[in-house]
Design an enzyme around this catalytic site. Sequence first.
Site, PDB file in Angstrom:
ATOM      1  N   ASP A  11       0.853  -1.188   0.000  1.00  0.00           N
ATOM      2  CA  ASP A  11       0.000   0.000   0.000  1.00  0.00           C
ATOM      3  C   ASP A  11       0.887   1.235   0.000  1.00  0.00           C
ATOM      4  OD1 ASP A  11      -2.201  -1.555   0.012  1.00  0.00           O
ATOM      5  OD2 ASP A  11      -2.814  -1.131   2.069  1.00  0.00           O
ATOM      6  N   ASP A 130     -13.689  -5.990  -5.601  1.00  0.00           N
ATOM      7  CA  ASP A 130     -13.904  -6.205  -4.166  1.00  0.00           C
ATOM      8  C   ASP A 130     -15.347  -6.674  -4.010  1.00  0.00           C
ATOM      9  OD1 ASP A 130     -11.391  -5.099  -3.784  1.00  0.00           O
ATOM     10  OD2 ASP A 130     -12.175  -3.097  -3.353  1.00  0.00           O
TER      11      ASP A 130
END
Lengths: 251, 193
Positions: A11, A130
């Site tokens: 990330d 997702d």
Amino acid sequence: MLTKRIVPCLDIKNGRTVKGVNFVDLRDAGDPVELAKQYASVGADELVFLDIAATLEGRGTTLDMVMRVAEQVNIPFTVGGGISSIEHVDALLQCGADKVSINSSAVKRPDLVNELSNKFGAQCIVVAIDAKQINGQWKVHLAGGTIPTDLDLFEWAKEVEQRGAGEILFTSMDHDGTKAGFANEALAKLSETLNIPIIASGGAGNVQHFIDTFVEGKSDAALAASVFHFGEILIPELKKTLKENEITIRL
Amino acid sequence: MKLVIINYGAGNIKSIQFAFKRLGVDAVLSNNPEEIIAADKIIFPGVGEASSAMAMLKSSGLDTLIPNLKQPVLGICLGMQLLCESTEEGNTIGLGIFKTHVKRFDNTVKVPQMGWNVISNLKSNLFNGIKENEYMYLVHSYYAEHCSQTIASTNYGINYTSALQHNNFYGVQFHPEKSSTAGAKILENFLNL
């Protein structure tokens, strides 16, 4: 034979790694390039960089980071987060990214998948999805999983394949962060109904989970973040165990 | 050493340039015929769709220049495929250096093939120091059939050609620039030809 792939995910915010990283050997664990080099040297098969801030103002910083990774890292990598235009993809690929991953922007405007695939080739267009189960139905969610949609996971995955996606990165929000294993039932269904590679994401907690997602989940690649960043799972040992379990893997 | 990467607008060539930089060689990106002809070694890259890549070569006259090159030339991925006789992708006629044809994987396997696979039956000095069944990174939907110029093979549903050589022309289906240290060794071998 084509191997299964192990994919650490980093990330990124303002060109720096954010999620806690606990690597003893690194001079600067916040430097994505240092971390990426380390992962490449221990046998990661590819890397994913997810720009979690992804603001317009921060774009230049991310491009600069992508260029530095491409300069120094000798395995392929994907960049995702806030990508919604041909121009942005072009800039990322020009800086040396191998693939880009799009998510919410594809749901908002599905033709983007066709346009990117036609211009740059399916091989560099990853569609990230997702999803979580609502009343027993896998529903696609947007904006990092915060906004539910009516889209069915399997129908949406099939649609983006037909529109030219080269790969699907499926994160189960029901499994993400649980360290209880990947969503193998849904992954196997995706793998059987689609003819493009599927990357499993969400739920990695131990080595057995990787074996399970490759065998039961029929995944082509498995992505994880914290178990690698904190050294809870060491990639050389993971790959050795996978090999012992007769999973095709690069050693 | 003057190394030129032919820059005709087809795909990601930065990665190749960076891979040579890691070997200490600055590669020049060029579509200038004089600069290409004057190079010691030439990389012919390519990512994307075959017929549009061939159209770009033709529009710059590189389709007639490349087959006449005398120095070592390394085609990578689509670059290798365009050096073949033809490819099914966009029904494209290639440059005809390698006497083989490029076909699409059938749907018994996932297409594109994406990831690491082994190269075997290695038959060229391009592979000096590379062990049999070394892993290379591949991303492709089309493959070259075997022929007498095949210098490496890979299996993905079928056995196909993952590298070719004819005189000064070399071609690899895999991406040496993305294939870790073994890939770097192949690029180094090319520089040492």
